[in-house]
Design an enzyme around this catalytic site. Structure first.
Site, PDB file in Angstrom:
ATOM      1  N   CYS A  68      -8.391   2.283  16.415  1.00  0.00           N
ATOM      2  CA  CYS A  68      -7.248   2.432  17.324  1.00  0.00           C
ATOM      3  C   CYS A  68      -7.730   2.600  18.774  1.00  0.00           C
ATOM      4  O   CYS A  68      -8.632   3.388  19.046  1.00  0.00           O
ATOM      5  CB  CYS A  68      -6.414   3.631  16.889  1.00  0.00           C
ATOM      6  SG  CYS A  68      -4.975   3.868  17.929  1.00  0.00           S
ATOM      7  N   CYS A  72      -6.677   9.884  21.041  1.00  0.00           N
ATOM      8  CA  CYS A  72      -6.146  11.170  20.564  1.00  0.00           C
ATOM      9  C   CYS A  72      -7.314  12.013  20.006  1.00  0.00           C
ATOM     10  O   CYS A  72      -7.980  11.584  19.039  1.00  0.00           O
ATOM     11  CB  CYS A  72      -5.113  10.940  19.476  1.00  0.00           C
ATOM     12  SG  CYS A  72      -3.898   9.690  19.935  1.00  0.00           S
ATOM     13  N   CYS A  75      -7.884  12.623  16.234  1.00  0.00           N
ATOM     14  CA  CYS A  75      -7.664  11.558  15.245  1.00  0.00           C
ATOM     15  C   CYS A  75      -8.930  10.848  14.793  1.00  0.00           C
ATOM     16  O   CYS A  75      -9.674  10.281  15.602  1.00  0.00           O
ATOM     17  CB  CYS A  75      -6.679  10.538  15.798  1.00  0.00           C
ATOM     18  SG  CYS A  75      -6.253   9.311  14.551  1.00  0.00           S
ATOM     19  N   CYS A 112       5.856   6.850   3.526  1.00  0.00           N
ATOM     20  CA  CYS A 112       5.605   6.764   4.959  1.00  0.00           C
ATOM     21  C   CYS A 112       4.364   5.910   5.209  1.00  0.00           C
ATOM     22  O   CYS A 112       3.288   6.207   4.704  1.00  0.00           O
ATOM     23  CB  CYS A 112       5.410   8.172   5.500  1.00  0.00           C
ATOM     24  SG  CYS A 112       5.055   8.176   7.249  1.00  0.00           S
ATOM     25  N   CYS A 144       9.659   5.439   5.891  1.00  0.00           N
ATOM     26  CA  CYS A 144       9.304   5.916   7.226  1.00  0.00           C
ATOM     27  C   CYS A 144       8.093   5.108   7.688  1.00  0.00           C
ATOM     28  O   CYS A 144       7.263   4.702   6.870  1.00  0.00           O
ATOM     29  CB  CYS A 144       8.967   7.403   7.138  1.00  0.00           C
ATOM     30  SG  CYS A 144       8.448   8.091   8.706  1.00  0.00           S
ATOM     31  N   CYS A 204      11.617  11.181  13.312  1.00  0.00           N
ATOM     32  CA  CYS A 204      10.691  12.144  12.713  1.00  0.00           C
ATOM     33  C   CYS A 204       9.689  12.494  13.801  1.00  0.00           C
ATOM     34  O   CYS A 204       8.932  11.629  14.252  1.00  0.00           O
ATOM     35  CB  CYS A 204       9.997  11.504  11.508  1.00  0.00           C
ATOM     36  SG  CYS A 204       8.656  12.507  10.854  1.00  0.00           S
ATOM     37  N   ARG A 276       8.797  19.667   7.765  1.00  0.00           N
ATOM     38  CA  ARG A 276       7.784  19.219   6.800  1.00  0.00           C
ATOM     39  C   ARG A 276       6.457  19.942   7.023  1.00  0.00           C
ATOM     40  O   ARG A 276       5.895  19.874   8.116  1.00  0.00           O
ATOM     41  CB  ARG A 276       7.569  17.706   6.926  1.00  0.00           C
ATOM     42  CG  ARG A 276       8.853  16.927   6.697  1.00  0.00           C
ATOM     43  CD  ARG A 276       8.627  15.429   6.711  1.00  0.00           C
ATOM     44  NE  ARG A 276       9.906  14.743   6.855  1.00  0.00           N
ATOM     45  CZ  ARG A 276      10.732  14.429   5.861  1.00  0.00           C
ATOM     46  NH1 ARG A 276      10.408  14.727   4.628  1.00  0.00           N
ATOM     47  NH2 ARG A 276      11.875  13.817   6.094  1.00  0.00           N
TER      48      ARG A 276
HETATM   49  N1  SAM Z   1      -0.733   5.569  15.628  1.00  0.00           N
HETATM   50  C1  SAM Z   1       0.466   6.184  15.295  1.00  0.00           C
HETATM   51  C2  SAM Z   1       0.832   7.319  16.207  1.00  0.00           C
HETATM   52  O1  SAM Z   1      -0.037   7.907  16.819  1.00  0.00           O
HETATM   53  O2  SAM Z   1       2.022   7.627  16.281  1.00  0.00           O
HETATM   54  C3  SAM Z   1       0.550   6.620  13.876  1.00  0.00           C
HETATM   55  C4  SAM Z   1      -0.491   7.355  13.113  1.00  0.00           C
HETATM   56  S1  SAM Z   1      -0.900   9.017  13.523  1.00  0.00           S
HETATM   57  C5  SAM Z   1      -2.252   9.218  12.438  1.00  0.00           C
HETATM   58  C6  SAM Z   1       0.376  10.074  12.939  1.00  0.00           C
HETATM   59  C7  SAM Z   1       0.241  11.531  13.284  1.00  0.00           C
HETATM   60  O3  SAM Z   1      -0.689  12.170  12.441  1.00  0.00           O
HETATM   61  C8  SAM Z   1      -0.212  11.895  14.679  1.00  0.00           C
HETATM   62  O4  SAM Z   1       0.799  11.830  15.606  1.00  0.00           O
HETATM   63  C9  SAM Z   1      -0.692  13.312  14.500  1.00  0.00           C
HETATM   64  O5  SAM Z   1       0.356  14.215  14.771  1.00  0.00           O
HETATM   65  C10 SAM Z   1      -1.085  13.380  13.032  1.00  0.00           C
HETATM   66  N2  SAM Z   1      -2.548  13.536  12.904  1.00  0.00           N
HETATM   67  C11 SAM Z   1      -3.475  12.599  13.123  1.00  0.00           C
HETATM   68  N3  SAM Z   1      -4.704  13.089  12.895  1.00  0.00           N
HETATM   69  C12 SAM Z   1      -4.563  14.393  12.538  1.00  0.00           C
HETATM   70  C13 SAM Z   1      -5.456  15.423  12.204  1.00  0.00           C
HETATM   71  N4  SAM Z   1      -6.762  15.249  12.202  1.00  0.00           N
HETATM   72  N5  SAM Z   1      -4.941  16.616  11.875  1.00  0.00           N
HETATM   73  C14 SAM Z   1      -3.613  16.822  11.876  1.00  0.00           C
HETATM   74  N6  SAM Z   1      -2.721  15.870  12.189  1.00  0.00           N
HETATM   75  C15 SAM Z   1      -3.190  14.673  12.523  1.00  0.00           C
HETATM   76  C1  DTB Z   2       2.640  13.662  10.491  1.00  0.00           C
HETATM   77  O1  DTB Z   2       3.089  14.408  11.385  1.00  0.00           O
HETATM   78  N1  DTB Z   2       1.616  13.938   9.705  1.00  0.00           N
HETATM   79  C2  DTB Z   2       1.331  12.853   8.827  1.00  0.00           C
HETATM   80  C3  DTB Z   2       2.494  11.876   9.126  1.00  0.00           C
HETATM   81  N2  DTB Z   2       3.140  12.490  10.212  1.00  0.00           N
HETATM   82  C4  DTB Z   2       2.207  10.483   9.414  1.00  0.00           C
HETATM   83  C5  DTB Z   2      -0.027  12.268   9.108  1.00  0.00           C
HETATM   84  C6  DTB Z   2      -1.128  13.263   8.976  1.00  0.00           C
HETATM   85  C7  DTB Z   2      -2.397  12.565   9.181  1.00  0.00           C
HETATM   86  C8  DTB Z   2      -3.562  13.474   9.028  1.00  0.00           C
HETATM   87  C9  DTB Z   2      -4.843  12.816   9.359  1.00  0.00           C
HETATM   88  C10 DTB Z   2      -5.253  11.710   8.446  1.00  0.00           C
HETATM   89  O2  DTB Z   2      -5.131  11.817   7.228  1.00  0.00           O
HETATM   90  O3  DTB Z   2      -5.756  10.689   8.961  1.00  0.00           O
HETATM   91 FE1  SF4 Z   3      -4.272   5.896  17.246  1.00  0.00          FE
HETATM   92 FE2  SF4 Z   3      -4.759   8.072  15.827  1.00  0.00          FE
HETATM   93 FE3  SF4 Z   3      -3.716   8.285  18.229  1.00  0.00          FE
HETATM   94 FE4  SF4 Z   3      -2.225   7.246  16.247  1.00  0.00          FE
HETATM   95  S1  SF4 Z   3      -2.987   9.310  16.376  1.00  0.00           S
HETATM   96  S2  SF4 Z   3      -2.437   6.484  18.319  1.00  0.00           S
HETATM   97  S3  SF4 Z   3      -3.823   6.213  15.075  1.00  0.00           S
HETATM   98  S4  SF4 Z   3      -5.729   7.478  17.736  1.00  0.00           S
END
Ligand code: SAM
Ligand code: DTB
Ligand code: SF4
Length: 749
Positions: A68, A72, A75, A112, A144, A204, A276
């Site tokens: 990506c 973030c 992430c 989702c 979702c 959401c 959630r």
């Molecule tokens: N790229 C899209 C976005 O950012 O909206 C979708 C995927 S993203 C993985 C969905 C959500 O997962 C993020 O907004 C974040 O709140 C949560 N998330 C991602 N990595 C995480 C982590 N290591 N621990 C907790 N929540 C995480």
């Molecule tokens: C949200 O707030 N938490 C979920 C869902 N929306 C998409 C994602 C959590 C992702 C946690 C990190 C991972 O597994 O990559």
């Molecule tokens: Fe990309 Fe992860 Fe950020 Fe979603 S949360 S925009 S997958 S870097």
């Protein structure tokens, strides 16, 4: 940030559809309450708004993993960090649907799909995502997606594909945001959230705890969420899962009680939302999760993986819920068998097949509806009628009855004996249709056995796959079903929002693509009116045609009670107006009015017309007599409209919140007045109190109206007396001041 030591004053009124946005000070005061007091208050609201003790099980799938471009800091999928997550291509739709089916079979009711994209791009990948959404929706699951930023048209297309909700987290406060992400702005996030909302998709949106943010940042996040134009239907609260290679890898784990505090505050501030308990459960003990559920969490993600990080084992989750006496929330489809399978640990196949299994699945679902206060039952009329659509009081009119008795004396036939095309036709229908067409100002009319049959018959007969319907979000179910049956595309715009409609309208893509704007002239649940002339202008400009359901306007609006279309000067773009006869006319059936060619087409193509037995002939006699009354007794119409305006004023003075208060189509004289209560239990309790006071005024709950807008729908009749209106308003006043002295009614009304 300002601080305050006052006790929280914000209280989400049970009797309103969306609570007023709290001030930052109010959010802070709630957030800083002593923990036990906070949990106690959150739990009380949780029981009130979510009485079933159910937890929704959702399953995640990463459909496009890694690589990506966003940075973030939490992430593992960001291309900026070396985390061991490899960039992969978008999965096949078939593979995703197989996963979704498996998720459903193990008890999940929401699926989702996450993509590691900054934004969803047009093209083959987006088309594939739409295919996935359609497929998952067809499995009876809530769908979702979380795909990054969207455009308005992408949001619209996702809505049409059947997307239930879009996940787009704000993650933290606007102040802390740039410490976590530098490649996009908070405002970008808010923009996508607004587009999602406009497209009619549920929102959401939540955040992550444990990224180094302060308490003030958590409070600010909650404040932003609760102050969105409409609170998100779904609020995921994540605990950071620290992943090696990300800038946050060394972050200390969040204190479990901080998760509990955040969940409790979210529950109080957004009482109707699903809260959630999302990422980070592996680090929470069963006891900590128990407190989260008690404080208001009513959903978890199940399955051994979230998107890329691990999650508790399904058996452990199953055991925990069972120990706590919480049951997984079933879907409103066939998920019941899966639910019992999930509880027992049996694969779902074991419970399938046979009449007994099918009936038992129905019974369990009925029990669930009962628990949730949504089971519908037939109730005989009681008390004073303030709920039927007999606006003019013609359903029990003495002179109509006398005319029908006369007709019966002289008539040989009662039943029609067959469909109109096979011997069920009669001169009575022919005459009736000509007379009503003239009355409604149309070239022809065709009589259908019911309003539902007319709308489904008309819409399914005129449109085909490739055509497009533009449909107001609050259109009646009969219109929605008709559009669905046709196979044409359906683009939904927010109720009465012509700017949004215009954005969706574009010139036809091909010469043989037909486009229909579908509206009601007087909306059945809100009581407000569609701006027919402006709609006609848009139809002209974008080469579309109009279809207007006059169900509640017929007999009420227009100089002679002919409805809203005839006088609006829209005949050049009006394909059809539909005039049901079970409302103001006090009888049954419905006329579809329009050009002769349309009538001939419907006789050949409208299946409810072709395959229904023609209505009994006495109905034609009743309608002739009712039309006489309507034409000769204009006072009925005037009286209804005057009484309606008076009752509106009295209800407002009694503290009621009316559904059309801010509508651009508000009509003070509309005979439909909806008093909002918001939650289902509040509306049902109000229905009961009014019944005890002698009024028949029914609660209307989702799915008939949008979630969170349960109401009592009042209809005003020409036969009501002013004394009755005063008594009804008084009953509402008492409802809004239980136990207290409501004080005297204002004397100037
Ligand atoms: N790229 C899209 C976005 O950012 O909206 C979708 C995927 S993203 C993985 C969905 C959500 O997962 C993020 O907004 C974040 O709140 C949560 N998330 C991602 N990595 C995480 C982590 N290591 N621990 C907790 N929540 C995480
Ligand atoms: C949200 O707030 N938490 C979920 C869902 N929306 C998409 C994602 C959590 C992702 C946690 C990190 C991972 O597994 O990559
Ligand atoms: Fe990309 Fe992860 Fe950020 Fe979603 S949360 S925009 S997958 S870097």
């Amino acid at each position: 940030m300002s601080t305050t030591s006052e006790r929280p004053s914000f209280s989400p009124a049970a009797a309103s559809s969306s609570p007023p946005a709290p001030s930052l000070g109010e959010v802070e005061a709630i957030f800083k309450m002593p923990l036990l007091e906070l949990i106690e208050r959150a739990h009380a609201l949780h029981r009130q708004y979510h009485p079933g003790g159910e937890v929704q099980l959702c399953q995640l799938l990463s459909i496009k993993t890694g690589g990506c471009p966003e940075d973030c800091a939490y992430c593992p999928q960001s291309a900026h960090y070396k985390t061991g997550v490899k960039a992969e291509a978008l999965l096949d739709a078939g593979q995703v649907l197989a996963e979704a089916r498996q998720a459903r079979d193990s008890g999940a009711t929401r699926f989702c799909m996450g993509a590691a994209w900054r934004q969803a791009r047009e093209g083959a990948d987006f088309e594939r995502v739409l295919e996935m959404v359609r497929g998952v929706a067809d499995l009876g699951l809530e769908v979702c997606c979380t795909l990054g930023m969207l455009t308005a048209s992408q949001a619209q297309r996702l809505a049409e594909a059947g997307l239930t909700a879009y996940n787009h987290n704000l993650d933290t406060s606007p102040e802390f945001y740039d410490r976590i992400i530098s490649t996009r702005q908070y405002a970008d996030r808010l923009q996508t959230l607004a587009l999602v909302r406009d497209a009619g998709i549920q929102v959401c949106c939540g955040g992550i705890l444990g990224m180094g943010e302060s308490e003030a940042d958590r409070i600010r996040l909650l404040h932003v969420l609760a102050s969105l134009p409409q609170p998100p239907e779904s609020v995921p609260i994540n605990a950071l899962v620290p992943v090696e290679g990300t800038p946050l890898e060394k972050q200390h784990p969040v204190e479990p009680l901080e998760m509990v505090r955040m969940i409790a505050a979210a529950r109080i501030l957004m009482p109707q939302s699903k809260v959630r308990l999302s990422a980070g459960r592996l680090a929470l003990s069963d006891e900590a999760q128990t407190l989260c559920f008690y404080a208001g969490a009513n959903s978890i993600f199940v399955g051994e993986k979230l998107l890329t990080t691990p999650n508790p084992e399904t058996d452990r989750d199953r055991a925990l819920l069972q120990r706590l006496g919480l049951s997984p929330e079933p879907s409103n489809s066939r998920a019941e068998t899966q639910r019992s399978a999930w509880q027992s640990g049996q694969p779902s196949g074991a419970a399938t097949g046979g009449l007994a299994a099918a009936l038992s699945a129905m019974q369990t679902e009925l029990d669930r509806l009962e628990l949730a206060g949504r089971r519908r039952k037939l109730t005989l009329p009681y008390g004073i009628d303030f709920c039927s659509n007999d606006y003019l009081g013609l359903a029990g009119d003495e002179s109509i009855r006398a005319r029908m008795l006369q007709w019966l004396e002289s008539s040989q036939r009662l039943g029609s004996g067959g469909s109109r095309l096979v011997r069920g036709h009669a001169e009575e229908f022919e005459r009736l249709e000509q007379r009503f067409a003239a009355f409604y100002g149309a070239e022809t009319a065709l009589f259908f056995p019911s309003g539902y049959a007319a709308n489904t018959g008309l819409l399914s007969a005129i449109a085909h796959p490739g055509d497009v319907f533009f449909s107001d979000a609050l259109n009646h179910s009969s219109l929605i079903d008709g559009m669905r049956l046709s196979g044409a595309e359906r683009r939904i715009y927010p109720h009465l929002n012509l700017a949004a409609l215009e954005k969706l309208l574009e010139p036809p893509k091909k010469a043989d693509q037909y486009r229909w704007i579908v509206v009601e002239s007087l909306y059945s649940m809100e009581g407000d009116r569609a701006p027919l002339q402006e709609l006609a202008r848009l139809a002209r400009q974008y080469q579309a045609a109009l279809i207007v359901d006059e169900a509640h306007a017929s007999g009420i609006l227009g100089e002679r009670g002919e409805g809203a279309c005839a006088a609006a000067g829209i005949q050049d773009v009006l394909l059809a107006s539909v005039h049901p006869c079970g409302k103001a006319l006090g009888a049954a059936g419905a006329f579809v009015c329009g050009p002769r060619i349309l009538r001939d087409w419907l006789i050949n193509r409208a299946r409810p017309f072709i395959y229904s037995t023609a209505p009994p002939l006495w109905l034609a006699a009743q309608l002739e007599a009712a039309l006489d009354r309507l034409q000769n007794e204009g006072w009925r119409r005037e009286r209804v409209r005057a009484l309606a305006a008076e009752l509106r004023a009295r209800l407002r003075a009694a503290g009621c919140k009316l559904a059309d208060e801010h509508s651009p189509g508000r009509d003070e004289h509309s005979p439909i007045i909806s008093v909002l209560f918001g939650s289902d239990p509040a509306a049902v309790a109000a229905e009961k109190m009014l019944a005890d006071a002698g009024f028949d005024c029914r609660a209307i709950r989702p799915p008939s109206v949008p979630e969170g807008s349960a109401r009592l729908r009042i209809s005003v009749h020409a036969t009501h007396t002013r004394t009755r209106l005063v008594q009804l308003a008084e009953a509402f006043r008492r409802l809004h001041s239980p136990g207290g002295d409501p004080g005297p009614l204002p004397s100037d009304l």
